[in-house]
Structure formats: C-alpha cells, structure tokens
Design an enzyme around this catalytic site. Sequence first.
Site, PDB file in Angstrom:
ATOM      1  N   CYS A 116      12.841 -31.270  33.458  1.00 19.57           N
ATOM      2  CA  CYS A 116      11.393 -31.115  33.262  1.00 19.57           C
ATOM      3  C   CYS A 116      11.112 -29.871  32.418  1.00 19.57           C
ATOM      4  O   CYS A 116      11.505 -28.773  32.794  1.00 19.57           O
ATOM      5  CB  CYS A 116      10.661 -31.004  34.603  1.00 19.57           C
ATOM      6  SG  CYS A 116       8.907 -30.613  34.363  1.00 19.57           S
ATOM      7  N   LYS A 132       6.943 -41.362  39.767  1.00 18.22           N
ATOM      8  CA  LYS A 132       6.737 -40.056  39.152  1.00 18.22           C
ATOM      9  C   LYS A 132       7.640 -39.054  39.855  1.00 18.22           C
ATOM     10  O   LYS A 132       7.864 -39.161  41.068  1.00 18.22           O
ATOM     11  CB  LYS A 132       5.259 -39.657  39.326  1.00 18.22           C
ATOM     12  CG  LYS A 132       4.917 -38.222  38.964  1.00 18.22           C
ATOM     13  CD  LYS A 132       4.953 -37.964  37.484  1.00 18.22           C
ATOM     14  CE  LYS A 132       4.666 -36.499  37.146  1.00 18.22           C
ATOM     15  NZ  LYS A 132       5.001 -36.172  35.750  1.00 18.22           N
TER      16      LYS A 132
HETATM   17  C1  DHB Z   1       6.769 -33.488  33.874  1.00 23.65           C
HETATM   18  C2  DHB Z   1       7.270 -33.722  32.613  1.00 23.65           C
HETATM   19  C3  DHB Z   1       8.597 -34.096  32.469  1.00 23.65           C
HETATM   20  O1  DHB Z   1       9.160 -34.359  31.263  1.00 23.65           O
HETATM   21  C4  DHB Z   1       9.389 -34.243  33.593  1.00 23.65           C
HETATM   22  O2  DHB Z   1      10.655 -34.606  33.443  1.00 23.65           O
HETATM   23  C5  DHB Z   1       8.867 -34.019  34.858  1.00 23.65           C
HETATM   24  C6  DHB Z   1       7.548 -33.648  34.987  1.00 23.65           C
HETATM   25  C7  DHB Z   1       5.375 -33.064  34.026  1.00 23.65           C
HETATM   26  O3  DHB Z   1       4.912 -32.225  33.220  1.00 23.65           O
HETATM   27  O4  DHB Z   1       4.724 -33.493  34.983  1.00 23.65           O
END
Ligand code: DHB
Length: 314
Positions: free
Chosen positions: A130, A46
């Site tokens: 993001c 993540k």
């Molecule tokens: C999140 C969503 C995304 O598309 C990303 O690239 C990084 C984080 C999120 O909302 O956690």
Amino acid sequence: MKPNISTTIGTVELRSCIYNASGPLCATKEELNNIGKSKAGAIISKSSTEQYREGNPKPRYFENELGSINSMGLPNMGLDFYLNTSEELIQYEKPFFLSIAGLSLEENKKMLSKVVDNEFVSGVELNLSCPNVLGKPQTAYDFERTKFVLDDVCKIKDRCFGVKLPPYFDLIHFEQMAEILNQYPLDFITCINSIGNGIIVDIEKEEVVIHPKGGFGGIGGDYIKPTALANVRKFRQLLKNEISVIGCGGIKNGSDVFEHILCGASAVQVGTQLMREGVSCFERIENELIELMKLKDYLDINTYKGKLGVVNSM
Ligand code: DHB
C-alpha cells in the site's frame, strides 16, 4: 466447444480466472454482494485493517481515459465486518478472498490469527504494497523486512495464502524478491499494486487532482499495463511452480487478460476498469476472452499460459 477459463490457486478453484482487484467497490456489504452476483470468478475484499478506517480526505480518487490515481488511505470496515460478512457470501458459490493490510506486523499477525477461526474465507491476500499511508513505507520495497514478515505470518496462515506486491523495475530486484518468496509456502503472488506516488495534473486549474499527500497517489489503468505484464512475466520465470502468479494492472478487455495469461498469470484482477464500468465488466471481459480464444483455437487458458514468445533477431 466453449473454451475453459477456470483456474486453480493453491487448492482454491475459480469458475472464471477473472475477478476484482482489492480496492475498488469491494469495501461494503452491498459492494461485496454485487461482485458475488456478477460473473467475477471470485470475490476479494478491500484491504482490511483491524479497526474501521475513514481513510484520507477527498478528493482521493481521479480517473481519465488513460487510467486512475488514488490515495484512499485504507478506508475499510474493519476485520470483524469482513469475517462476519464472509458467511453470507457463500451463497454465490465462488471463493472469497480476504485482503489484509495491517499497519504493523503485529496487526497482521493478530488479523491472521482471527481468520483461523473462520470457515468461510477461502484465502488471504496479504498486502505488502500500500503506497498511501503517511509514514508507512511499502513493505515489499524493503527486502529484509519482507523476509522478517513472511517468517512470522507463514507460521500462522492455515489456508490459501499469498502476497500483493508493488511493481519492480530492475531485474536484480525481481531476482532478490523471487529468491525470498521461493523460501515460503505461498500459494500465490498478486502483481502489481498501483505504481506508487505518481501525479496527475489538471492543466486548467494548474493543480493536482487529488488532495492527500499534495497530490501524490497510486497509478492504475492503461498507464501501468506494460509494467504489470513485465512483473507477471519475470516472476513466473523466477518463482517455483507451486506459487501461482495473479496478474493485475491495466486489464479492461479480453485481450488484456490474454496478454497477462501469456506472460504467466493463472488469474487476473480488474481494478480501474471495475471502478469505471461497475461489475458488468466481468461478463463483458469474460465474453471477449472466450471469443479471442475461439478465434485462436484455444480450449483452455493453460494451453497458452506463460508461453509468450521472444521475437527473433534480424
Ligand atoms: C490503498 C491503496 C492501495 O494501493 C493499497 O494496496 C491499499 C490501500 C488505499 O489508499 O486505500
């Protein structure tokens, strides 16, 4: 003979070209170990910030038969956790990529400097796309800013390194971004992140389906496959050969992987479908790709990578 679906990103070798997208089911120790035990060709974390984050209030994820919407708000355990976990992941004998998404350039530089002391992280995917943190625009929609960021981070990075891009929709934008990316020693780009700031409506309740930002969130799944394929195709045509393209967007079966590879992907990442199905999706999708390649008499993904044809005019 069994078709070969291994691939290489920079100098990093993957037994299978299919692995997880950064985002779903890759934030905790248990989730990362589950990807390790699965048939995924690599593990990516993540997106990490320097500190632990709780993320946005729930509901923050929703899916229907066509795809997903999310506004998670970067919930993650913080960089030290992922660096500390990297050592136990080597037992799976597959690459571990760290995704980083600092809230500022300074934070990204600080995180990259910390990676330099770690011997277990195979590569870093810097998230420039993001869409879900209030007040923080998607960096890679700002071309000047992207150049400024790459100037700095490329001085620090010491291993396999690439960037996660948002979708582009205009041919001029592909050219402008490719011209920038070609100036840097990148090993890969990953395209695409979710299509930012969509809305899914619950007709019965006459409401949006997620809470943060009044219901606006990143769209994934079937909804975005044509856009993902176009981004993979265009960047493969425009980027220098040293930069691999990793496809992401709408992959739920073997033929989706085949399409991404035809467009020029060297590897693919699975997001929405991983969320739906869990880590068993990797074995199923791998088997489907292998069966399709056997039917088509392909022994290696490199034989058809980027070879998408153009239909004749009538
Ligand atoms: C999140 C969503 C995304 O598309 C990303 O690239 C990084 C984080 C999120 O909302 O956690």
